[in-house]
Design an enzyme around this catalytic site. Structure first.
Site, PDB file in Angstrom:
ATOM      1  N   GLU A  55     -14.112  -0.079  -1.751  1.00 59.65           N
ATOM      2  CA  GLU A  55     -14.282   0.126  -0.308  1.00 59.65           C
ATOM      3  C   GLU A  55     -15.665   0.611   0.081  1.00 59.65           C
ATOM      4  O   GLU A  55     -15.719   1.618  -0.276  1.00 59.65           O
ATOM      5  CB  GLU A  55     -13.119   0.536   0.334  1.00 59.65           C
ATOM      6  CG  GLU A  55     -13.478   0.422   2.109  1.00 59.65           C
ATOM      7  CD  GLU A  55     -12.107   0.828   2.657  1.00 59.65           C
ATOM      8  OE1 GLU A  55     -11.124   0.856   2.209  1.00 59.65           O
ATOM      9  OE2 GLU A  55     -12.196   0.770   3.934  1.00 59.65           O
ATOM     10  N   LYS A 100      -0.748  -0.484  -4.366  1.00 62.01           N
ATOM     11  CA  LYS A 100      -1.993   0.044  -4.287  1.00 62.01           C
ATOM     12  C   LYS A 100      -2.161   1.522  -3.874  1.00 62.01           C
ATOM     13  O   LYS A 100      -1.343   1.916  -3.174  1.00 62.01           O
ATOM     14  CB  LYS A 100      -2.945  -0.977  -3.465  1.00 62.01           C
ATOM     15  CG  LYS A 100      -4.274  -0.133  -3.024  1.00 62.01           C
ATOM     16  CD  LYS A 100      -5.111  -1.058  -2.483  1.00 62.01           C
ATOM     17  CE  LYS A 100      -5.162  -1.200  -0.921  1.00 62.01           C
ATOM     18  NZ  LYS A 100      -5.450   0.088  -0.390  1.00 62.01           N
ATOM     19  N   ASP A 159       0.766  -1.193  -0.035  1.00 64.31           N
ATOM     20  CA  ASP A 159      -0.013   0.145  -0.174  1.00 64.31           C
ATOM     21  C   ASP A 159       1.002   1.193   0.011  1.00 64.31           C
ATOM     22  O   ASP A 159       1.970   1.256   0.761  1.00 64.31           O
ATOM     23  CB  ASP A 159      -0.820  -0.204   1.377  1.00 64.31           C
ATOM     24  CG  ASP A 159      -2.233   0.434   0.876  1.00 64.31           C
ATOM     25  OD1 ASP A 159      -2.493   0.823  -0.025  1.00 64.31           O
ATOM     26  OD2 ASP A 159      -2.973   0.245   1.937  1.00 64.31           O
TER      27      ASP A 159
END
Ligand code: KIV
Length: 279
Positions: free
Chosen positions: A183, A113, A83
């Site tokens: 999300e 990401k 991340d």
């Protein structure tokens, strides 16, 4: 053992589902790698789960690299995703490329990401153009949750907000992201986006219609209280198991029932006799 690759995950779209779990250290990386789950995310959720912060925003690039290295050294089968933490990619493209490169070169991640909307898609494109595979994370983006009004479901308020999420997904795909993570997006909207995109989607709190799912391991095993939305499912109460073990150990030490002979190292009784007598 066959290493999971990006083309393999892409080939699953429309064929079968796949799963990702977070890991931030060697023990969890080993467990996920042995579980059959296809992907590991070294998420910036580590700021809350491992480092005790109350949001993910304080996580630094060095902290991400430190934890990702432990996972990269350990997991041999899973596809590894590192991340990009808050402000490691927003300021300018060359800094974003350098930081993404650290997760690949220093930590052994397979891809990175980053969170954002269509506004961040040029940064995603710059990283992709530098030769690094990128997952675009849209919907609820915890790094900037404060500016979104907190931890909420995103996109379902009206047709315009739903269209914005569709546009974000299409922008990330056009930027060259090989996968889009959604999300806290309403299930039917996430299912619609999954059908519109040619790249795989991964959902967390985004319903059954996504190509893959991700959960935060420590939350699903009762080792972290949660992020404020009911995303997950408790698959085991490992936290309770560990706490009970710790209580038992404490009692054993207080009552002198630990260590036992089997946990101790013997010495010739004659030597003790000599020590005591000063011979
Ligand atoms: O950091 C993280 O763990 C994440 C997941 C919630 C997808 O981004």
């Amino acid at each position: 053992m066959t290493k999971v690759t990006i083309p393999f995950i892409q080939s699953l779209k429309g064929q079968r589902k796949f799963a990702m779990l977070t890991a931030y250290d060697a023990p969890f990386a080993r467990l996920v790698d042995e579980s059959g789950v296809e992907m590991i995310l070294v998420g910036d959720s580590l700021g809350m789960v491992m480092l005790g912060h109350n949001s993910t925003s304080p996580v630094t690039m060095d902290e991400m690299v430190h934890h990702a290295k432990a996972v990269g050294r350990t997991a041999k089968r899973c596809l590894l995703v590192g991340d990009m933490p808050f402000m490691s990619y927003q300021a300018d493209a060359s800094e974003a490329i350098r930081n993404a490169g650290r997760l690949i070169k220093e930590a052994g991640m397979d891809c990175v990401k980053l969170e954002g909307t269509s506004k961040q898609s040029p940064i995603a494109k710059a990283i992709v153009d530098a030769g690094i595979a990128v997952i675009g994370h849209i919907g609820l983006t915890p790094q900037t949750a404060a500016s979104l009004g907190g931890i909420n479901v995103i996109g379902g308020q009206n047709a315009a907000t739903a269209q914005r999420i569709v546009d974000d997904a299409l922008a990330m795909q056009s930027a060259g992201c090989w996968c889009v993570l959604m999300e806290a997006v309403p299930a039917d909207l996430a299912a619609y986006i999954t059908k519109r995109l040619s790249v795989p989607t991964i959902g967390i709190g985004a319903g059954i219609g996504c190509d893959g799912q991700v959960l935060v391991s420590h939350e699903m095993f009762g080792m972290f209280p949660g992020f404020g939305l009911p995303f997950g499912k408790h698959y085991a109460e490992a936290g309770e198991l560990i706490r009970n073990g710790m209580k038992q150990y404490h009692q054993d030490v207080l009552h002198g029932t630990f260590p036992e002979a089997a946990n101790s190292f013997p010495i010739d009784a004659e030597m003790i006799r000599r020590l005591e007598s000063g011979e």
